[in-house]
Design a protein around this motif. Structure first.
Motif, PDB file in Angstrom:
ATOM      1  N   HIS A  50      -8.338  22.055  99.518  1.00 11.47           N
ATOM      2  CA  HIS A  50      -9.093  21.225 100.460  1.00 11.47           C
ATOM      3  C   HIS A  50     -10.394  21.917 100.864  1.00 11.47           C
ATOM      4  CE1 HIS A  50     -10.167  19.751 104.511  1.00 11.47           C
ATOM      5  NE2 HIS A  50      -9.861  18.582 103.982  1.00 11.47           N
ATOM      6  N   GLN A  51     -10.344  23.211 101.090  1.00 15.10           N
ATOM      7  CA  GLN A  51     -11.549  23.944 101.491  1.00 15.10           C
ATOM      8  C   GLN A  51     -12.565  24.007 100.352  1.00 15.10           C
ATOM      9  OE1 GLN A  51      -9.834  27.597 102.890  1.00 15.10           O
ATOM     10  NE2 GLN A  51      -9.555  26.814 104.968  1.00 15.10           N
ATOM     11  N   ARG A  52     -12.087  24.152  99.113  1.00 13.45           N
ATOM     12  CA  ARG A  52     -12.992  24.203  97.957  1.00 13.45           C
ATOM     13  C   ARG A  52     -13.644  22.849  97.698  1.00 13.45           C
ATOM     14  NH1 ARG A  52      -8.956  26.965  95.275  1.00 13.45           N
ATOM     15  NH2 ARG A  52      -8.464  25.098  94.093  1.00 13.45           N
ATOM     16  N   LEU A  53     -12.879  21.784  97.813  1.00 11.22           N
ATOM     17  CA  LEU A  53     -13.370  20.467  97.423  1.00 11.22           C
ATOM     18  C   LEU A  53     -14.043  19.693  98.553  1.00 11.22           C
ATOM     19  CD1 LEU A  53     -10.381  19.315  95.197  1.00 11.22           C
ATOM     20  CD2 LEU A  53     -12.587  20.212  94.454  1.00 11.22           C
ATOM     21  N   GLY A  54     -13.745  20.051  99.796  1.00 10.57           N
ATOM     22  CA  GLY A  54     -14.346  19.360 100.931  1.00 10.57           C
ATOM     23  C   GLY A  54     -13.910  17.914 101.027  1.00 10.57           C
ATOM     24  N   TRP A  55     -14.859  17.011 101.283  1.00  8.95           N
ATOM     25  CA  TRP A  55     -14.544  15.603 101.515  1.00  8.95           C
ATOM     26  C   TRP A  55     -13.977  14.904 100.291  1.00  8.95           C
ATOM     27  CZ3 TRP A  55     -16.880  11.860  98.608  1.00  8.95           C
ATOM     28  CH2 TRP A  55     -18.010  12.235  97.897  1.00  8.95           C
ATOM     29  N   ILE A  56     -14.177  15.468  99.100  1.00  6.49           N
ATOM     30  CA  ILE A  56     -13.665  14.835  97.876  1.00  6.49           C
ATOM     31  C   ILE A  56     -12.206  15.224  97.595  1.00  6.49           C
ATOM     32  CG2 ILE A  56     -14.339  16.559  96.152  1.00  6.49           C
ATOM     33  CD1 ILE A  56     -15.475  14.170  94.533  1.00  6.49           C
ATOM     34  N   ALA A  57     -11.645  16.106  98.403  1.00  4.91           N
ATOM     35  CA  ALA A  57     -10.273  16.581  98.185  1.00  4.91           C
ATOM     36  C   ALA A  57      -9.240  15.459  98.029  1.00  4.91           C
ATOM     37  CB  ALA A  57      -9.865  17.535  99.304  1.00  4.91           C
ATOM     38  N   PRO A  58      -9.269  14.393  98.841  1.00  9.50           N
ATOM     39  CA  PRO A  58      -8.271  13.331  98.654  1.00  9.50           C
ATOM     40  C   PRO A  58      -8.311  12.678  97.270  1.00  9.50           C
ATOM     41  CG  PRO A  58      -9.281  13.106 100.806  1.00  9.50           C
ATOM     42  CD  PRO A  58     -10.057  14.167 100.064  1.00  9.50           C
ATOM     43  N   VAL A  59      -9.471  12.680  96.631  1.00  4.63           N
ATOM     44  CA  VAL A  59      -9.582  12.102  95.290  1.00  4.63           C
ATOM     45  C   VAL A  59      -8.712  12.889  94.305  1.00  4.63           C
ATOM     46  CG1 VAL A  59     -11.190  11.627  93.387  1.00  4.63           C
ATOM     47  CG2 VAL A  59     -11.891  11.216  95.756  1.00  4.63           C
ATOM     48  N   VAL A  60      -8.501  14.176  94.601  1.00  6.83           N
ATOM     49  CA  VAL A  60      -7.651  15.024  93.763  1.00  6.83           C
ATOM     50  C   VAL A  60      -6.221  15.053  94.287  1.00  6.83           C
ATOM     51  CG1 VAL A  60      -7.287  17.387  92.943  1.00  6.83           C
ATOM     52  CG2 VAL A  60      -9.605  16.449  93.074  1.00  6.83           C
ATOM     53  N   THR A  61      -6.070  15.210  95.603  1.00  2.23           N
ATOM     54  CA  THR A  61      -4.728  15.411  96.150  1.00  2.23           C
ATOM     55  C   THR A  61      -3.867  14.149  96.171  1.00  2.23           C
ATOM     56  OG1 THR A  61      -5.526  15.133  98.426  1.00  2.23           O
ATOM     57  CG2 THR A  61      -5.414  17.393  97.561  1.00  2.23           C
ATOM     58  N   VAL A  62      -4.462  12.977  96.337  1.00  6.05           N
ATOM     59  CA  VAL A  62      -3.647  11.751  96.365  1.00  6.05           C
ATOM     60  C   VAL A  62      -3.012  11.475  94.995  1.00  6.05           C
ATOM     61  CG1 VAL A  62      -3.689   9.239  96.675  1.00  6.05           C
ATOM     62  CG2 VAL A  62      -4.715  10.717  98.396  1.00  6.05           C
ATOM     63  N   PRO A  63      -3.779  11.513  93.877  1.00  2.23           N
ATOM     64  CA  PRO A  63      -3.113  11.346  92.576  1.00  2.23           C
ATOM     65  C   PRO A  63      -2.094  12.457  92.290  1.00  2.23           C
ATOM     66  CG  PRO A  63      -5.468  11.004  92.339  1.00  2.23           C
ATOM     67  CD  PRO A  63      -5.239  11.519  93.728  1.00  2.23           C
ATOM     68  N   ALA A  91      -4.371  11.448 107.796  1.00  2.78           N
ATOM     69  CA  ALA A  91      -3.222  12.125 107.173  1.00  2.78           C
ATOM     70  C   ALA A  91      -2.092  11.141 106.906  1.00  2.78           C
ATOM     71  CB  ALA A  91      -2.735  13.262 108.064  1.00  2.78           C
ATOM     72  N   VAL A  92      -1.823  10.257 107.865  1.00  2.00           N
ATOM     73  CA  VAL A  92      -0.774   9.247 107.691  1.00  2.00           C
ATOM     74  C   VAL A  92      -1.121   8.345 106.509  1.00  2.00           C
ATOM     75  CG1 VAL A  92       0.332   7.208 108.712  1.00  2.00           C
ATOM     76  CG2 VAL A  92       0.005   9.278 110.085  1.00  2.00           C
ATOM     77  N   PHE A  93      -2.365   7.879 106.455  1.00  6.58           N
ATOM     78  CA  PHE A  93      -2.767   6.989 105.372  1.00  6.58           C
ATOM     79  C   PHE A  93      -2.693   7.698 104.015  1.00  6.58           C
ATOM     80  CE2 PHE A  93      -6.058   5.417 102.466  1.00  6.58           C
ATOM     81  CZ  PHE A  93      -5.529   4.158 102.225  1.00  6.58           C
ATOM     82  N   LEU A  94      -3.175   8.925 103.929  1.00  4.80           N
ATOM     83  CA  LEU A  94      -3.141   9.650 102.653  1.00  4.80           C
ATOM     84  C   LEU A  94      -1.703   9.922 102.210  1.00  4.80           C
ATOM     85  CD1 LEU A  94      -6.091  12.147 103.181  1.00  4.80           C
ATOM     86  CD2 LEU A  94      -6.054  10.113 101.705  1.00  4.80           C
ATOM     87  N   GLY A  95      -0.840  10.279 103.148  1.00  5.66           N
ATOM     88  CA  GLY A  95       0.572  10.498 102.817  1.00  5.66           C
ATOM     89  C   GLY A  95       1.226   9.209 102.349  1.00  5.66           C
ATOM     90  N   TRP A  96       0.947   8.116 103.077  1.00  2.00           N
ATOM     91  CA  TRP A  96       1.492   6.815 102.698  1.00  2.00           C
ATOM     92  C   TRP A  96       0.990   6.410 101.307  1.00  2.00           C
ATOM     93  CZ3 TRP A  96      -0.747   2.247 101.275  1.00  2.00           C
ATOM     94  CH2 TRP A  96       0.092   1.135 101.232  1.00  2.00           C
ATOM     95  N   LEU A  97      -0.301   6.579 101.054  1.00  3.95           N
ATOM     96  CA  LEU A  97      -0.889   6.183  99.778  1.00  3.95           C
ATOM     97  C   LEU A  97      -0.310   6.988  98.612  1.00  3.95           C
ATOM     98  CD1 LEU A  97      -2.944   4.416  98.288  1.00  3.95           C
ATOM     99  CD2 LEU A  97      -4.668   6.191  98.753  1.00  3.95           C
ATOM    100  N   GLY A  98      -0.171   8.296  98.797  1.00  2.00           N
ATOM    101  CA  GLY A  98       0.412   9.137  97.741  1.00  2.00           C
ATOM    102  C   GLY A  98       1.838   8.725  97.415  1.00  2.00           C
ATOM    103  N   TRP A  99       2.635   8.486  98.456  1.00  2.00           N
ATOM    104  CA  TRP A  99       4.017   8.052  98.237  1.00  2.00           C
ATOM    105  C   TRP A  99       4.078   6.666  97.605  1.00  2.00           C
ATOM    106  CZ3 TRP A  99       6.038  10.093 103.512  1.00  2.00           C
ATOM    107  CH2 TRP A  99       6.648  11.339 103.317  1.00  2.00           C
ATOM    108  N   PHE A 100       3.199   5.771  98.039  1.00  2.85           N
ATOM    109  CA  PHE A 100       3.199   4.410  97.507  1.00  2.85           C
ATOM    110  C   PHE A 100       2.849   4.418  96.013  1.00  2.85           C
ATOM    111  CE2 PHE A 100       1.217   0.263  96.666  1.00  2.85           C
ATOM    112  CZ  PHE A 100       2.252  -0.569  97.052  1.00  2.85           C
TER     113      PHE A 100
END
Length: 195
Positions: A50-63, A91-100
Motif C-alpha cells: 500500500h505504501q509503495r503503490l499509494g492511491w492505486i493500491a486497491p487496483v492491485v489488492t482487490v484482484p 475498507a468495508v467496500f474494498l473488503g466486500w468487493l474482494g470477497w464478492f
C-alpha cells in the motif's frame, strides 16, 4: 447401438466453447496461485504494498483478494489490513468487493468443473440425497456463508454444483458478505490504529 454412442459423444465435446475449455484449465491454476500467495502474504506485506503503490493500491489488492478468497484458504487478513490502511467505509467496500469477486470466481470455477448448467442438470448428475439440499435458499446462501473458515467455500461449492442460478447466488452472496466486511474492517481499524 454402439456406433451411435461415439456419435453422441463427439458433438457434445465439440459443442463446448473454447473459452470454457480454457477456463476449465486456467481457473484451477489461478486458485492454486492464490493458495500459494495467501501463505506467502502477511498484513505487513500488504501495508508495504500500500505504501509503495499509494492511491492505486486497491487496483492491485482487490484482484489479489479475489483470487485468494476464491482459493480454499482464509482471506480475512486482507480485510483486516484494509481496516488499518483505509478509512472505515472504504475498507468495508474494498473488503466486500474482494470477497464478492472471489465468490463469483469460485462459483464459476466449480460450475465449469462440474459441467452443471441448471438445477435440472444438477439433479441428473448429483446423488439424490445431495440434490434435495436447499442450495438456492436465501437461508443457506446467507447463513451458510457465516460459518467461520469454510462457509464461503461451502456455499459456493454446493450452490454451483446444485445448479443455482448465477444471478440468485450473487444477490444473496452480496448480502451475506456485508456483516463480515463490517466486522473485520472494524477489527483492523482498531488493531492497526486507523479509523
Amino acid at each position: 447401438m454402439s456406433p451411435a454412442d461415439p456419435a453422441e459423444e463427439h458433438p457434445t465435446g465439440k459443442s463446448q466453447p473454447l473459452w470454457k475449455r480454457i477456463f476449465r484449465v486456467a481457473l484451477p491454476i489461478v486458485l492454486l496461485v492464490g493458495c500459494w500467495f495467501a501463505f506467502q502474504t502477511s498484513g505487513e506485506d500488504l501495508r508495504a504494498m500500500h505504501q509503495r503503490l499509494g492511491w492505486i493500491a486497491p487496483v492491485v489488492t482487490v484482484p489479489l483478494h479475489a483470487v485468494i478468497a476464491a482459493a480454499p484458504v482464509p482471506s480475512d487478513v486482507i480485510v483486516i489490513a484494509n481496516g488499518g490502511l483505509y478509512p472505515y467505509h472504504s475498507a468495508v467496500f474494498l473488503g466486500w468487493l474482494g470477497w464478492f469477486l472471489g465468490s463469483t470466481l469460485e462459483f464459476l470455477t466449480i460450475r465449469l468443473l462440474t459441467g452443471v448448467e441448471s438445477a435440472e442438470d444438477a439433479r441428473q448428475k448429483m446423488p439424490t440425497w445431495l440434490s434435495r439440499w436447499p442450495a438456492g435458499s436465501p437461508w443457506f446462501l446467507v447463513l451458510g456463508r457465516q460459518i467461520p473458515g469454510v462457509g464461503a467455500h461451502l456455499t459456493a461449492g454446493v450452490a454451483a454444483a446444485a445448479g443455482v442460478s448465477l444471478k440468485r447466488y450473487l444477490l444473496w452472496t452480496a448480502v451475506a458478505i456485508v456483516p463480515g466486511a463490517l466486522l473485520l474492517s472494524a477489527i483492523g481499524a482498531r488493531l492497526l490504529g486507523s479509523a
